[in-house]
Design a protein around this motif. Structure first.
Motif, PDB file in Angstrom:
ATOM      1  N   SER A  43      11.565  14.523  28.777  1.00 18.09           N
ATOM      2  CA  SER A  43      12.836  14.484  29.160  1.00 18.09           C
ATOM      3  C   SER A  43      13.293  13.162  29.118  1.00 18.09           C
ATOM      4  N   ASP A  44      13.398  12.529  30.633  1.00 15.67           N
ATOM      5  CA  ASP A  44      14.075  11.111  30.679  1.00 15.67           C
ATOM      6  C   ASP A  44      12.801   9.981  30.793  1.00 15.67           C
ATOM      7  N   GLY A  45      11.750  10.439  30.555  1.00 14.13           N
ATOM      8  CA  GLY A  45      10.657   9.234  30.893  1.00 14.13           C
ATOM      9  C   GLY A  45      10.658   8.587  29.464  1.00 14.13           C
ATOM     10  N   ASP A  68       8.537  17.387  33.501  1.00 17.34           N
ATOM     11  CA  ASP A  68       9.724  17.010  33.093  1.00 17.34           C
ATOM     12  C   ASP A  68      10.859  17.809  33.404  1.00 17.34           C
ATOM     13  N   HIS A  69      12.049  17.300  33.242  1.00 22.04           N
ATOM     14  CA  HIS A  69      13.381  17.993  33.703  1.00 22.04           C
ATOM     15  C   HIS A  69      13.412  19.252  32.760  1.00 22.04           C
ATOM     16  N   ASP A  70      13.450  20.394  33.418  1.00 25.96           N
ATOM     17  CA  ASP A  70      13.774  21.842  32.752  1.00 25.96           C
ATOM     18  C   ASP A  70      12.984  22.118  31.551  1.00 25.96           C
ATOM     19  N   GLU A 123      25.229  22.297  45.747  1.00 23.20           N
ATOM     20  CA  GLU A 123      24.917  20.717  45.584  1.00 23.20           C
ATOM     21  C   GLU A 123      23.595  20.964  44.511  1.00 23.20           C
ATOM     22  N   LYS A 124      23.296  19.843  43.646  1.00 22.96           N
ATOM     23  CA  LYS A 124      22.489  19.857  42.645  1.00 22.96           C
ATOM     24  C   LYS A 124      21.317  19.509  43.416  1.00 22.96           C
ATOM     25  N   ILE A 125      20.141  20.342  43.394  1.00 15.14           N
ATOM     26  CA  ILE A 125      18.680  19.819  43.989  1.00 15.14           C
ATOM     27  C   ILE A 125      17.657  20.022  42.830  1.00 15.14           C
ATOM     28  N   ILE A 149      23.027  24.137  28.610  1.00 17.56           N
ATOM     29  CA  ILE A 149      23.877  23.653  29.453  1.00 17.56           C
ATOM     30  C   ILE A 149      23.622  22.054  29.167  1.00 17.56           C
ATOM     31  N   ARG A 150      22.629  21.389  29.364  1.00 14.70           N
ATOM     32  CA  ARG A 150      22.485  20.187  29.125  1.00 14.70           C
ATOM     33  C   ARG A 150      23.158  19.557  27.763  1.00 14.70           C
ATOM     34  N   ILE A 151      22.829  20.573  26.620  1.00 13.44           N
ATOM     35  CA  ILE A 151      23.671  20.008  25.355  1.00 13.44           C
ATOM     36  C   ILE A 151      24.962  20.046  25.550  1.00 13.44           C
ATOM     37  N   ARG A 152      25.630  20.876  26.281  1.00 15.28           N
ATOM     38  CA  ARG A 152      27.084  20.875  26.191  1.00 15.28           C
ATOM     39  C   ARG A 152      27.661  19.887  27.215  1.00 15.28           C
ATOM     40  N   ARG A 153      26.737  19.397  28.386  1.00 16.10           N
ATOM     41  CA  ARG A 153      27.146  18.473  29.263  1.00 16.10           C
ATOM     42  C   ARG A 153      27.056  17.106  28.559  1.00 16.10           C
ATOM     43  N   VAL A 154      26.147  16.985  27.548  1.00 20.81           N
ATOM     44  CA  VAL A 154      25.867  15.543  27.344  1.00 20.81           C
ATOM     45  C   VAL A 154      27.323  15.372  26.066  1.00 20.81           C
ATOM     46  N   VAL A 187      18.566  16.457  27.314  1.00 21.48           N
ATOM     47  CA  VAL A 187      18.878  14.961  27.756  1.00 21.48           C
ATOM     48  C   VAL A 187      19.570  14.847  29.136  1.00 21.48           C
ATOM     49  N   THR A 188      19.193  13.924  29.888  1.00 23.05           N
ATOM     50  CA  THR A 188      19.848  13.754  31.297  1.00 23.05           C
ATOM     51  C   THR A 188      20.829  12.531  31.230  1.00 23.05           C
ATOM     52  N   ARG A 189      21.428  12.386  32.241  1.00 22.00           N
ATOM     53  CA  ARG A 189      22.544  11.121  32.290  1.00 22.00           C
ATOM     54  C   ARG A 189      21.724   9.837  32.214  1.00 22.00           C
ATOM     55  N   LYS A 190      20.438   9.921  32.584  1.00 22.74           N
ATOM     56  CA  LYS A 190      19.690   8.611  32.425  1.00 22.74           C
ATOM     57  C   LYS A 190      19.468   8.031  31.281  1.00 22.74           C
ATOM     58  N   GLN A 191      19.276   8.985  30.106  1.00 25.60           N
ATOM     59  CA  GLN A 191      19.185   8.247  28.918  1.00 25.60           C
ATOM     60  C   GLN A 191      20.976   7.611  28.476  1.00 25.60           C
ATOM     61  N   ALA A 205      21.190   0.658  35.349  1.00 29.86           N
ATOM     62  CA  ALA A 205      21.385   2.064  35.281  1.00 29.86           C
ATOM     63  C   ALA A 205      22.220   2.463  36.525  1.00 29.86           C
ATOM     64  N   SER A 206      21.977   2.017  37.689  1.00 26.25           N
ATOM     65  CA  SER A 206      22.573   2.310  38.699  1.00 26.25           C
ATOM     66  C   SER A 206      24.054   2.012  38.770  1.00 26.25           C
ATOM     67  N   GLU A 207      24.503   1.045  38.158  1.00 28.15           N
ATOM     68  CA  GLU A 207      25.731   0.677  37.967  1.00 28.15           C
ATOM     69  C   GLU A 207      26.570   1.798  36.888  1.00 28.15           C
ATOM     70  N   ALA A 208      25.582   2.287  35.886  1.00 29.31           N
ATOM     71  CA  ALA A 208      26.084   3.203  35.053  1.00 29.31           C
ATOM     72  C   ALA A 208      26.419   4.551  35.758  1.00 29.31           C
ATOM     73  N   PHE A 209      25.743   4.859  36.779  1.00 27.83           N
ATOM     74  CA  PHE A 209      25.931   6.227  37.658  1.00 27.83           C
ATOM     75  C   PHE A 209      27.022   6.089  38.433  1.00 27.83           C
ATOM     76  N   GLU A 210      27.059   4.742  39.199  1.00 33.68           N
ATOM     77  CA  GLU A 210      28.177   4.431  40.249  1.00 33.68           C
ATOM     78  C   GLU A 210      29.513   4.399  39.582  1.00 33.68           C
ATOM     79  N   PHE A 316       7.479   8.791  38.454  1.00 29.45           N
ATOM     80  CA  PHE A 316       7.615   7.814  37.547  1.00 29.45           C
ATOM     81  C   PHE A 316       8.291   7.998  36.247  1.00 29.45           C
ATOM     82  N   HIS A 317       9.026   7.212  35.693  1.00 27.40           N
ATOM     83  CA  HIS A 317       9.872   7.465  34.642  1.00 27.40           C
ATOM     84  C   HIS A 317       9.237   6.420  33.420  1.00 27.40           C
ATOM     85  N   GLU A 318       9.316   5.053  33.945  1.00 29.02           N
ATOM     86  CA  GLU A 318       9.197   4.006  32.889  1.00 29.02           C
ATOM     87  C   GLU A 318       8.689   2.724  33.700  1.00 29.02           C
TER      88      GLU A 318
HETATM   89  P1  AMP Z   1      20.771  14.732  35.271  1.00 31.36           P
HETATM   90  O1  AMP Z   1      19.472  15.599  35.431  1.00 31.36           O
HETATM   91  O2  AMP Z   1      21.256  14.893  34.007  1.00 31.36           O
HETATM   92  O3  AMP Z   1      21.544  14.896  36.099  1.00 31.36           O
HETATM   93  O4  AMP Z   1      19.967  13.278  35.364  1.00 31.36           O
HETATM   94  C1  AMP Z   1      19.330  12.809  36.618  1.00 31.36           C
HETATM   95  C2  AMP Z   1      18.361  11.980  36.476  1.00 31.36           C
HETATM   96  O5  AMP Z   1      19.138  10.479  36.374  1.00 31.36           O
HETATM   97  C3  AMP Z   1      17.403  11.567  37.534  1.00 31.36           C
HETATM   98  O6  AMP Z   1      16.361  12.405  37.153  1.00 31.36           O
HETATM   99  C4  AMP Z   1      17.096  10.153  37.534  1.00 31.36           C
HETATM  100  O7  AMP Z   1      15.807  10.088  36.650  1.00 31.36           O
HETATM  101  C5  AMP Z   1      18.139   9.599  37.058  1.00 31.36           C
HETATM  102  N1  AMP Z   1      19.065   9.136  37.865  1.00 31.36           N
HETATM  103  C6  AMP Z   1      19.826   9.831  38.738  1.00 31.36           C
HETATM  104  N2  AMP Z   1      20.567   8.857  39.636  1.00 31.36           N
HETATM  105  C7  AMP Z   1      20.267   7.451  39.199  1.00 31.36           C
HETATM  106  C8  AMP Z   1      20.355   6.178  39.635  1.00 31.36           C
HETATM  107  N3  AMP Z   1      21.639   6.154  40.568  1.00 31.36           N
HETATM  108  N4  AMP Z   1      20.020   5.310  38.992  1.00 31.36           N
HETATM  109  C9  AMP Z   1      19.000   5.333  37.930  1.00 31.36           C
HETATM  110  N5  AMP Z   1      18.882   6.681  37.379  1.00 31.36           N
HETATM  111  C10 AMP Z   1      19.408   7.655  38.139  1.00 31.36           C
END
Ligand code: AMP
Ligand code: MN
Ligand code: MN
Ligand code: MN
Length: 375
Positions: A43-45, A68-70, A123-125, A149-154, A187-191, A205-210, A316-318
């Motif tokens: 996933s995103d490790g 790993d995610h999903d 809410e996404k949990i 869902i992830r493919i369409r979303r990315v 693929v997650t938003r992390k990549q 990465a935080s800035e990319a999210f924000e 842990f991811h990296e």
């Molecule tokens: P997604 O499942 O596509 O929504 O992606 C979520 C993943 O992105 C999480 O599992 C984290 O690894 C990473 N993530 C989420 N928020 C942040 C953040 N603010 N900064 C860095 N990584 C983040």
């Protein structure tokens, strides 16, 4: 974050507060260090499963869960690596717990009825599954659904990013190439955030999210994951233990009341463990190295109140992430029932040379030993 503790008069909360204050919380002995929430490049490790297991082994970890995610695609390679390590006489044995971290939708104001996915308050949990059967139909089914869902979303996120960052040089085909090179089908938003860092379009990465990737930002794409009841059911059907992941790390759930409601709703979906009087077959992650002591107490208290077990994991991811260090500073209070005492962990303890007949006692002893200096 404010905690429930100050409003709470129940005895379990007080006992645990004292334990935390006295630093007499149950911790894994270094000889059985465990980390039950870890990612790989499936996933995103950033590490391959083989690299993750080898690194964990070097750090003295004896039990790890690949979550790993999903998806469960990295589990096989992790087990194969553990088998290789375990065939050596000069290295301590290591056990790999097959796991997954599902994304799920929680309707915080309504009923968690399966299929009720249209509420704007979803809410996404994240719900981790431990000791799952990677080949179980329920896991494969939800995993496939979430993959599409992830493919369409990315795709949607990439389109939006090109729209808002094309002028600054972002090219859709380069982003696609980067994602393909990561090699994960999940693929997650992390990549995507990592790509924006690599291109120096953001500083981290935080800035990319924000700036781009969270709700309300230009490249956010709304998706409805399976409802939490469907996720818990899929994990239970596969023989696994559902674990509510990092309850204090959901951005929109900042009030203790909402966290308490989430844990209560989650508990209501977990089956009763037939072998254990009153305890549910479900857990919450109470052990995370960088949460405040008050947050740890709050989560563990809520676990006790709701008859849930407690788990722990670094997420842990990296390398280089100071907040998520593999196997570091993990513990759960000794008053709660640790998830690794569930009978589904027995075979794994046995593989480490711990006799299941005395496993509970021995495990109790081990978790109540305060960890030594960091290694
Ligand atoms: P997604 O499942 O596509 O929504 O992606 C979520 C993943 O992105 C999480 O599992 C984290 O690894 C990473 N993530 C989420 N928020 C942040 C953040 N603010 N900064 C860095 N990584 C983040
Ligand atoms: Mn992640
Ligand atoms: Mn998570
Ligand atoms: Mn995670």
């Amino acid at each position: 974050m404010p905690t429930l503790l100050s409003n709470q008069s129940n005895q379990s909360g007080r006992v645990m507060a004292e334990e935390f204050e006295n630093k007499e919380i149950g911790r894994l002995h270094p000889a059985v260090k465990a980390d039950l929430h870890l990612h790989t490049n499936y996933s995103d490790g950033k590490l391959k499963p083989a690299e993750l297991v080898a690194f964990a082994s070097k750090r003295g970890i004896r039990m790890l869960a690949v979550t790993d995610h999903d998806n469960v695609n990295g589990v096989k390679e992790a087990i194969e690596t553990a088998n290789k390590i375990n065939s050596r006489a000069d290295v301590a044995k290591i056990a790999v717990i097959p796991g997954i971290e599902f994304s799920a939708s929680w309707d915080m104001h309504g009923e968690n009825v399966p299929g009720n996915e249209s509420s704007p308050e979803l809410e996404k949990i994240h719900i981790v599954g431990l000791c799952v059967d990677p080949e179980a139909e329920s896991i494969v089914r939800v995993s496939e659904k979430h993959k599409s869902i992830r493919i369409r979303r990315v795709n949607e996120i990439s389109d939006k990013l090109e729209e808002c960052l094309g002028a600054k040089g972002l090219r859709r085909e380069h982003l696609d190439e980067y994602i393909n090179k990561c090699g994960s089908e999940f693929v997650t938003r992390k990549q995507i955030a990592d790509y924006l860092c690599e291109q120096e379009l953001v500083s981290d990465a935080s800035e990319a999210f924000e700036k781009y990737l969270v709700k309300g930002r230009p490249a956010y794409a709304e998706r409805h994951w399976s409802n939490i009841s469907e996720i818990v059911q899929a994990i239970v059907e596969s023989g696994g233990i559902p674990v509510l992941a990092h309850p204090c790390r959901y951005k929109n759930l900042s009030s203790p009341e909402l966290i308490a409601k989430l844990i209560k709703d989650f508990a209501s979906l977990c089956p009763r463990d037939p072998e254990s009087s009153g305890v549910l077959s479900g857990a919450v992650e109470a052990g995370w190295p960088f949460q405040t002591i008050d947050d740890g107490i709050m989560i563990a208290s809520l676990a006790l109140e709701n008859s849930l077990m407690c788990s722990m994991g670094s997420d842990f991811h990296e390398f280089g992430n100071r907040e998520r260090i593999l196997g570091e500073k993990l513990s759960v209070p000794s008053r709660v029932l640790p998830v690794w005492q569930d009978s589904r962990f027995d075979a794994y303890w046995q593989s480490l040379g711990i006799d299941p007949a005395e496993a509970t006692l021995k495990k109790m002893h081990l978790i109540q030993t305060i960890v030594g200096p960091e290694i």
